[in-house]
Scaffold this motif. Structure first.
Motif, PDB file in Angstrom:
ATOM      1  N   SER A 160       0.834  -1.202   0.000  1.00 48.95           N
ATOM      2  CA  SER A 160       0.000   0.000   0.000  1.00 48.95           C
ATOM      3  C   SER A 160       0.871   1.256   0.000  1.00 48.95           C
ATOM      4  O   SER A 160       1.995   1.261   0.503  1.00 48.95           O
ATOM      5  CB  SER A 160      -0.941   0.005   1.215  1.00 48.95           C
ATOM      6  OG  SER A 160      -0.210  -0.119   2.421  1.00 48.95           O
ATOM      7  N   ILE A 161       0.342   2.324  -0.594  1.00 45.18           N
ATOM      8  CA  ILE A 161       1.045   3.609  -0.667  1.00 45.18           C
ATOM      9  C   ILE A 161       0.584   4.454   0.519  1.00 45.18           C
ATOM     10  O   ILE A 161      -0.607   4.720   0.679  1.00 45.18           O
ATOM     11  CB  ILE A 161       0.743   4.344  -1.978  1.00 45.18           C
ATOM     12  CG1 ILE A 161       1.014   3.434  -3.175  1.00 45.18           C
ATOM     13  CG2 ILE A 161       1.569   5.613  -2.067  1.00 45.18           C
ATOM     14  CD1 ILE A 161       2.447   3.021  -3.351  1.00 45.18           C
ATOM     15  N   LEU A 162       1.549   4.871   1.351  1.00 40.55           N
ATOM     16  CA  LEU A 162       1.232   5.571   2.583  1.00 40.55           C
ATOM     17  C   LEU A 162       1.808   6.983   2.575  1.00 40.55           C
ATOM     18  O   LEU A 162       2.861   7.240   1.980  1.00 40.55           O
ATOM     19  CB  LEU A 162       1.787   4.808   3.792  1.00 40.55           C
ATOM     20  CG  LEU A 162       1.311   3.358   3.952  1.00 40.55           C
ATOM     21  CD1 LEU A 162       1.999   2.717   5.146  1.00 40.55           C
ATOM     22  CD2 LEU A 162      -0.200   3.290   4.103  1.00 40.55           C
ATOM     23  N   LEU A 163       1.103   7.887   3.253  1.00 39.79           N
ATOM     24  CA  LEU A 163       1.571   9.254   3.444  1.00 39.79           C
ATOM     25  C   LEU A 163       1.658   9.513   4.933  1.00 39.79           C
ATOM     26  O   LEU A 163       0.652   9.397   5.645  1.00 39.79           O
ATOM     27  CB  LEU A 163       0.607  10.254   2.799  1.00 39.79           C
ATOM     28  CG  LEU A 163       1.036  11.719   2.944  1.00 39.79           C
ATOM     29  CD1 LEU A 163       2.150  12.051   1.943  1.00 39.79           C
ATOM     30  CD2 LEU A 163      -0.144  12.672   2.738  1.00 39.79           C
ATOM     31  N   ILE A 164       2.850   9.826   5.405  1.00 34.42           N
ATOM     32  CA  ILE A 164       3.003  10.244   6.800  1.00 34.42           C
ATOM     33  C   ILE A 164       3.195  11.749   6.797  1.00 34.42           C
ATOM     34  O   ILE A 164       3.848  12.316   5.915  1.00 34.42           O
ATOM     35  CB  ILE A 164       4.181   9.527   7.489  1.00 34.42           C
ATOM     36  CG1 ILE A 164       5.506   9.795   6.753  1.00 34.42           C
ATOM     37  CG2 ILE A 164       3.920   8.039   7.568  1.00 34.42           C
ATOM     38  CD1 ILE A 164       6.736   9.283   7.501  1.00 34.42           C
ATOM     39  N   SER A 165       2.608  12.416   7.787  1.00 32.39           N
ATOM     40  CA  SER A 165       2.643  13.874   7.782  1.00 32.39           C
ATOM     41  C   SER A 165       2.563  14.444   9.178  1.00 32.39           C
ATOM     42  O   SER A 165       2.026  13.822  10.104  1.00 32.39           O
ATOM     43  CB  SER A 165       1.488  14.430   6.935  1.00 32.39           C
ATOM     44  OG  SER A 165       0.242  14.094   7.523  1.00 32.39           O
ATOM     45  N   ASP A 166       3.125  15.629   9.347  1.00 33.40           N
ATOM     46  CA  ASP A 166       2.910  16.460  10.519  1.00 33.40           C
ATOM     47  C   ASP A 166       3.005  17.910  10.062  1.00 33.40           C
ATOM     48  O   ASP A 166       3.032  18.185   8.852  1.00 33.40           O
ATOM     49  CB  ASP A 166       3.900  16.130  11.647  1.00 33.40           C
ATOM     50  CG  ASP A 166       5.359  16.361  11.260  1.00 33.40           C
ATOM     51  OD1 ASP A 166       5.626  17.066  10.256  1.00 33.40           O
ATOM     52  OD2 ASP A 166       6.252  15.832  11.959  1.00 33.40           O
ATOM     53  N   THR A 167       3.053  18.835  10.990  1.00 35.74           N
ATOM     54  CA  THR A 167       3.030  20.247  10.617  1.00 35.74           C
ATOM     55  C   THR A 167       4.344  20.743  10.031  1.00 35.74           C
ATOM     56  O   THR A 167       4.453  21.909   9.624  1.00 35.74           O
ATOM     57  CB  THR A 167       2.676  21.108  11.834  1.00 35.74           C
ATOM     58  OG1 THR A 167       3.589  20.819  12.903  1.00 35.74           O
ATOM     59  CG2 THR A 167       1.248  20.823  12.288  1.00 35.74           C
ATOM     60  N   TYR A 168       5.352  19.842   9.949  1.00 34.32           N
ATOM     61  CA  TYR A 168       6.647  20.224   9.383  1.00 34.32           C
ATOM     62  C   TYR A 168       6.852  19.691   7.964  1.00 34.32           C
ATOM     63  O   TYR A 168       7.733  20.163   7.239  1.00 34.32           O
ATOM     64  CB  TYR A 168       7.794  19.736  10.275  1.00 34.32           C
ATOM     65  CG  TYR A 168       7.797  20.367  11.648  1.00 34.32           C
ATOM     66  CD1 TYR A 168       8.335  21.637  11.858  1.00 34.32           C
ATOM     67  CD2 TYR A 168       7.225  19.707  12.733  1.00 34.32           C
ATOM     68  CE1 TYR A 168       8.329  22.228  13.118  1.00 34.32           C
ATOM     69  CE2 TYR A 168       7.209  20.284  13.991  1.00 34.32           C
ATOM     70  CZ  TYR A 168       7.755  21.545  14.181  1.00 34.32           C
ATOM     71  OH  TYR A 168       7.738  22.133  15.425  1.00 34.32           O
ATOM     72  N   GLY A 169       6.084  18.695   7.556  1.00 34.87           N
ATOM     73  CA  GLY A 169       6.259  18.134   6.224  1.00 34.87           C
ATOM     74  C   GLY A 169       5.587  16.782   6.089  1.00 34.87           C
ATOM     75  O   GLY A 169       4.881  16.320   7.002  1.00 34.87           O
ATOM     76  N   CYS A 170       5.816  16.113   4.961  1.00 32.31           N
ATOM     77  CA  CYS A 170       5.193  14.811   4.728  1.00 32.31           C
ATOM     78  C   CYS A 170       6.020  13.991   3.741  1.00 32.31           C
ATOM     79  O   CYS A 170       6.766  14.542   2.933  1.00 32.31           O
ATOM     80  CB  CYS A 170       3.759  14.966   4.226  1.00 32.31           C
ATOM     81  SG  CYS A 170       3.576  16.074   2.809  1.00 32.31           S
ATOM     82  N   ASP A 171       5.870  12.670   3.825  1.00 31.37           N
ATOM     83  CA  ASP A 171       6.607  11.743   2.972  1.00 31.37           C
ATOM     84  C   ASP A 171       5.656  10.691   2.421  1.00 31.37           C
ATOM     85  O   ASP A 171       4.785  10.184   3.145  1.00 31.37           O
ATOM     86  CB  ASP A 171       7.704  11.046   3.775  1.00 31.37           C
ATOM     87  CG  ASP A 171       8.830  11.979   4.158  1.00 31.37           C
ATOM     88  OD1 ASP A 171       9.839  12.013   3.435  1.00 31.37           O
ATOM     89  OD2 ASP A 171       8.702  12.690   5.188  1.00 31.37           O
TER      90      ASP A 171
END
Length: 355
Positions: A160-171
């Motif tokens: 699966s394709i996942l996006l991790i994120s917070d208020t500083y950026g995302c991958d």
């Protein structure tokens, strides 16, 4: 006692013919009432069918359009860790910076994925609004090869394709392992494509345990073949986790049967004020969009069809709100049969593009 002699009596030929004629008129009236009732019922059912199909189809599409470009808590562009050199990497499917795209009158660059495409325009939506319900367990340094988590990873299987994120950026990355405990981003993904860049490539920054972990949703709406070969609104869901081996990317599903054609126009915000530009070039066809990052709204027009010869002897007059080239001039629907049709139109703003 003198017996009585009864005289035999009956209908004369003239009386019989009169009776038969009256009976035929009564029977004809009953048949006409039945036929009229049956035709009225068929018309009502067909009208209900086209209305239900149109309303449900526009609802399903509008819901996804509103979420286009959702990137969790990410404040800027996505750091893409997928292997862009893979032959199975399709930029349009994984580009959250341009989360909406379209093609006018063809499947365009998606032809190899939409083998049963029939006609009309094609719409691609990308967002990461699908939560995995996973919680990061502790901090994740930028050089870490995996993310420790708590929870059941049913919604984040291998591939699966996942996006991790917070208020500083995302991958953005593809999960390489399976099971619970950790999300690895190694080069191997169990044979599911497109894969990742080498695991030594760092994340965009150090993450804390307050990161969001969402699953990428990329979907294509188009008119394809339904179960009986009739036209239907279909969705091609891009999800490498559903495929095995080197099968690229996804599966198609019939969303609504009885949708015969789709036309699209895209609202352009060239001046960056968060609203569709006024004038003739505010809404344009997909072929006239110069920069997909400027799209802030979509006009969707769907033609639904009931099937069956329910309009015998009646000509239905319908008009598209715009022609196939995106011009605002109404365009007459040309139908070669007596099926009931209806045109449904809705305009949807991209919430993640609004100021």
């Amino acid at each position: 006692m003198k017996g009585f002699r009864y005289r035999q009596s009956g209908f004369t030929l003239i009386e019989l013919m009169i009776g038969l004629t009256i009976g035929l008129f009564i029977l004809l009236g009953v048949v006409m009432v039945y036929v009229s009732s049956a035709r009225s019922q068929a018309t009502s059912e067909s009208l209900a069918r086209v209305q239900e199909s149109g309303r449900f189809a526009t609802y399903m599409m509008a819901r996804e359009v509103r979420q286009a470009g959702y990137m969790g808590s990410c404040p800027g562009s996505v750091n893409n860790l997928l292997d862009t050199s893979s032959s199975h990497y399709v930029e349009a499917f994984f580009d959250l910076d341009s989360p909406i795209r379209g093609w006018t009158g063809s499947a365009g660059a998606l032809s190899s994925h939409l083998s049963d495409y029939l006609r009309g325009d094609v719409l691609l939506i990308t967002h990461a609004a699908r939560s995995t319900n996973l919680k990061a367990k502790g901090a994740t340094p930028a050089n870490a090869a995996s993310i420790s988590f708590d929870g059941d990873a049913t919604l984040a299987p291998q591939g699966s394709i996942l996006l991790i994120s917070d208020t500083y950026g995302c991958d953005l990355f593809q999960r390489a392992n399976s099971g619970n405990g950790a999300l690895a981003r190694g080069a191997g993904t169990g044979g599911k494509q497109p894969g990742n860049v080498p695991p030594k490539t760092p994340w965009s920054h150090d993450y804390k345990d307050d990161m969001e972990i969402n699953r990428l949703n990329a979907m294509v709406f188009y008119i394809g073949e339904g179960p009986g070969g009739e036209p239907a609104l279909k969705q091609y869901l891009v999800d490498p986790a559903l495929g095995g081996g080197k099968t690229p990317l996804g599966i198609d599903t019939v969303l609504v049967e009885g949708v015969e054609e789709m036309r699209l126009r895209f609202g352009i915000d060239a001046d960056g004020d968060g609203a569709v530009d006024t004038g003739l070039d505010g809404f344009v066809a997909a072929k006239d969009v110069a920069d997909w990052k400027q799209v802030v709204a979509v006009q969707i027009a769907l033609l639904t069809i009931s099937g069956g010869n329910v309009l015998a002897g009646v000509e239905q007059e319908l008009y598209w709100p715009f022609d196939s080239n995106g011009n605002s001039t109404p365009d007459k629907v040309i139908a070669g049969d007596k099926s009931m049709r209806s045109v449904f139109t809705t305009t949807v703003s991209l919430r993640n593009r609004l100021p």
